[in-house]
Design a protein around this motif. Structure first.
Motif, PDB file in Angstrom:
ATOM      1  N   SER A 137       0.825  -1.211   0.000  1.00 31.49           N
ATOM      2  CA  SER A 137       0.000   0.000   0.000  1.00 31.49           C
ATOM      3  C   SER A 137       0.855   1.256   0.000  1.00 31.49           C
ATOM      4  O   SER A 137       0.549   2.232  -0.694  1.00 31.49           O
ATOM      5  N   ILE A 138       1.932   1.238   0.773  1.00 32.84           N
ATOM      6  CA  ILE A 138       2.854   2.371   0.766  1.00 32.84           C
ATOM      7  C   ILE A 138       3.463   2.531  -0.619  1.00 32.84           C
ATOM      8  O   ILE A 138       3.603   3.645  -1.142  1.00 32.84           O
ATOM      9  N   ILE A 140     -11.379  -3.518  -3.883  1.00 28.99           N
ATOM     10  CA  ILE A 140     -10.925  -4.631  -4.733  1.00 28.99           C
ATOM     11  C   ILE A 140     -10.258  -4.081  -5.991  1.00 28.99           C
ATOM     12  O   ILE A 140      -9.178  -4.530  -6.389  1.00 28.99           O
ATOM     13  N   CYS A 141     -10.913  -3.098  -6.596  1.00 31.27           N
ATOM     14  CA  CYS A 141     -10.376  -2.507  -7.831  1.00 31.27           C
ATOM     15  C   CYS A 141      -8.997  -1.896  -7.606  1.00 31.27           C
ATOM     16  O   CYS A 141      -8.057  -2.154  -8.381  1.00 31.27           O
ATOM     17  N   SER A 142      -8.854  -1.086  -6.555  1.00 28.75           N
ATOM     18  CA  SER A 142      -7.580  -0.401  -6.332  1.00 28.75           C
ATOM     19  C   SER A 142      -6.476  -1.375  -5.954  1.00 28.75           C
ATOM     20  O   SER A 142      -5.334  -1.249  -6.413  1.00 28.75           O
ATOM     21  N   ILE A 143      -6.795  -2.368  -5.111  1.00 30.36           N
ATOM     22  CA  ILE A 143      -5.780  -3.337  -4.683  1.00 30.36           C
ATOM     23  C   ILE A 143      -5.334  -4.211  -5.848  1.00 30.36           C
ATOM     24  O   ILE A 143      -4.130  -4.410  -6.075  1.00 30.36           O
ATOM     25  N   ILE A 173      -4.424   7.269   4.774  1.00 29.51           N
ATOM     26  CA  ILE A 173      -5.872   7.156   4.575  1.00 29.51           C
ATOM     27  C   ILE A 173      -6.185   6.016   3.612  1.00 29.51           C
ATOM     28  O   ILE A 173      -7.119   5.242   3.824  1.00 29.51           O
ATOM     29  N   TRP A 174      -5.415   5.887   2.536  1.00 30.41           N
ATOM     30  CA  TRP A 174      -5.618   4.807   1.581  1.00 30.41           C
ATOM     31  C   TRP A 174      -5.104   3.468   2.105  1.00 30.41           C
ATOM     32  O   TRP A 174      -5.604   2.420   1.732  1.00 30.41           O
ATOM     33  N   THR A 175      -4.090   3.525   2.970  1.00 29.00           N
ATOM     34  CA  THR A 175      -3.471   2.288   3.454  1.00 29.00           C
ATOM     35  C   THR A 175      -4.219   1.690   4.631  1.00 29.00           C
ATOM     36  O   THR A 175      -4.571   0.504   4.621  1.00 29.00           O
TER      37      THR A 175
END
Length: 531
Positions: A66-67, A138-141, A253-255
């Motif tokens: 994620s980072i 799911i899409c972003s990961i 925030i995203w992680t």
């Protein structure tokens, strides 16, 4: 719903009394009985321990991957501030999760606490926003995994090859289908897979923290000083420097997100009233701490030419950082592990998203709910919402088509998850503060009479700010069509669509959480719950 409220109050009080006297019932029987007071019969298999519930959320956070995916916004100081606020949100959610652990969680709580006028529309909006947010996750990961996989190929070819958008999308779609297949046919192994993910995530962080400084020390220039790591803000935008620091919050925030996945696994957890809140706060706390350490080491070891890193010929900034410190072979080795962790992140969020969507269809809120709410009884797929898992996979593949448009549309996949989930997290906490003071009966986890409400208000204000933050153009106040942040368009359209769908059609059929437990089932330990 009034009957459910009375049952929840009665059951929670008894549970607190039994815990206080040291005579709590067996977790398995108590879980099934508590779920029955919420109006639902046990349909899924309870086989996730407290550690494994924590592992689901911790796996989705997938710290290093994620980072790596959000490195353009990362800085240690910004991470530390934002992660403290996120931990406050986790405490507010844990309070409610312990009292009412059910797979529907957020929209169920909203309906429970909200005033009579707003119960149905608010819970409907929360359920849709949460579903959309998890699908966006799911899409972003999986898009991030596809990018990493292809960056390893580019790294192996010394940067002389780069993937086209159709190739990225094809890799993404194949990844989503693979996750759906594994989650469906290897369900009994999923708790052990989640446990393994804890080790894999922590081992990757430890190895990176050790390897980067050592590798950098053998090259020039030397390791960056503390004044650079903690005191310097590299503003690559046209925003003022102070606002650039706030934009750095986007990385944590995203992680540190999707910790509501613990809630959606409630009906598969043993001793859910304890396991779910502990899973929420421990995953957020550990991810926040390890993330700060990881970013500090990355900042101390990376080249100061940040633009060169972000525009790496390998297509992945983290690959460039590993390459600069460890060389080609070292970078490839680490990126393969990062990629593996990212793959399991996607697997875990497919699991959580299917449970939330299944719960929502169980209450008749989704189109074709009578079809999707069925739980499979087939061998190897027993006690799994297989139809809903297939629906989630198809929806993710379709939404992922956005990445074929351009980079701005692909970036919107990230914010889709954040904005959708934050609205879903915010609403039940706010409903409890505004309308639910008398009806809220604490569960086994509780932040206390004097802290619970202030924690809730801080969480609500912070999440309101975050929703706005995720919709602001990241590169500056005058965006072009290529740098525009389309989150406001995508999320706004989906939210308005959900509201319109409710008032045009769903309000005639959606009545909030529905009772599925029969009188003879109530309080019994159902067979599938004990297997």
């Amino acid at each position: 719903m009034d009957d459910i409220i009375e049952k929840v109050t009665s059951k929670t009080s008894k549970r607190r009394q039994s815990t206080a006297t040291g005579h709590d019932s067996k977790p398995q029987a108590g879980d099934t009985e508590l779920l029955a007071t919420l109006g639902y019969k046990q349909e899924l298999r309870r086989h996730y321990s407290t550690l494994q519930i924590f592992a689901v959320a911790f796996s989705i956070m997938g710290l290093l991957p994620s980072i790596a995916s959000t490195l353009a916004f990362s800085m240690p100081a910004g991470w530390l501030v934002a992660s403290c606020f996120i931990f406050i949100v986790s405490l507010a959610m844990a309070d409610i999760a312990s009292a009412m652990p059910t797979a529907g969680g957020l929209y169920f709580w909203t309906h429970y606490f909200a005033s009579e006028k707003w119960k149905n529309p608010l819970s409907f909006l929360v359920g849709y926003s949460n579903t959309i947010g998890l699908i966006g996750g799911i899409c972003s990961i999986d898009y991030g995994f596809a990018s990493m996989l292809l960056s390893v190929i580019s790294l192996a070819r010394d940067g002389n090859w780069s993937a086209t958008r159709p190739v990225i999308y094809g890799t993404y779609a194949a990844t989503v289908f693979a996750h759906g297949f594994i989650a469906t046919f290897f369900a009994r192994m999923m708790p052990r897979i989640q446990s393994a993910c804890i080790f894999l995530n922590i081992a990757l962080v430890v190895a990176t923290v050790i390897a980067l400084p050592i590798g950098k020390a053998n090259n020039s220039p030397p390791v960056n000083p503390g004044s650079y790591v903690f005191g310097e803000v590299q503003n690559l935008t046209t925003w003022p420097t102070g606002w650039a620091f706030i934009m750095a919050w986007l990385s944590p925030i995203w992680t540190i997100g999707a910790f509501d996945s613990c809630v959606h696994m409630s009906e598969e957890a043993t001793h859910a009233a304890r396991a779910v809140p502990l899973g929420i706060i421990s995953s957020v706390g550990l991810c926040g701490l390890l993330g700060f350490v990881s970013l500090a080491v990355i900042a101390s070891s990376m080249d100061r030419n940040i633009e060169g890193i972000l525009n790496s010929k390998f297509g992945q900034p983290m690959a460039q950082i590993y390459y600069d410190a460890l060389g080609k072979n070292g970078a490839m080795g680490f990126m393969v592990v990062v990629m593996l962790v990212q793959f399991f992140m996607g697997l875990s969020i497919v699991l959580a998203a299917s449970r939330q969507s299944w719960a929502f269809s169980r209450d008749g809120a989704l189109p074709f709910s009578s079809f999707f709410r069925k739980v499979s009884q087939r061998k190897f797929m027993r006690y799994q919402p297989v139809r809903m898992m297939c629906g989630i996979v198809v929806a993710s593949v379709l939404i992922g088509l956005l990445c074929l448009i351009d980079e701005a549309a692909a970036s919107a996949l990230f914010s889709l998850a954040v904005a959708g989930n934050d609205l879903a997290w915010l609403t039940p906490i706010l409903a409890r503060l505004l309308w639910g003071s008398d009806s809220f009966i604490p569960g086994e986890f509780y932040t206390g009479k004097y802290l619970s409400k202030p924690i809730g208000w801080v969480a609500v204000i912070y999440m309101m700010f975050v929703i706005v933050l995720t919709m602001i153009p990241t590169e500056g106040p005058n965006p072009t069509s290529q740098t525009m942040n389309y989150t406001v368009v995508i999320n706004g359209g989906l939210w308005l669509g959900a509201v319109a769908y409710y008032y045009i059609h769903a309000r005639k059929t959606y009545r909030g959480p529905q009772t599925t437990v029969s009188p003879e089932d109530e309080g019994k330990n159902l067979e599938q719950g004990s297997k």
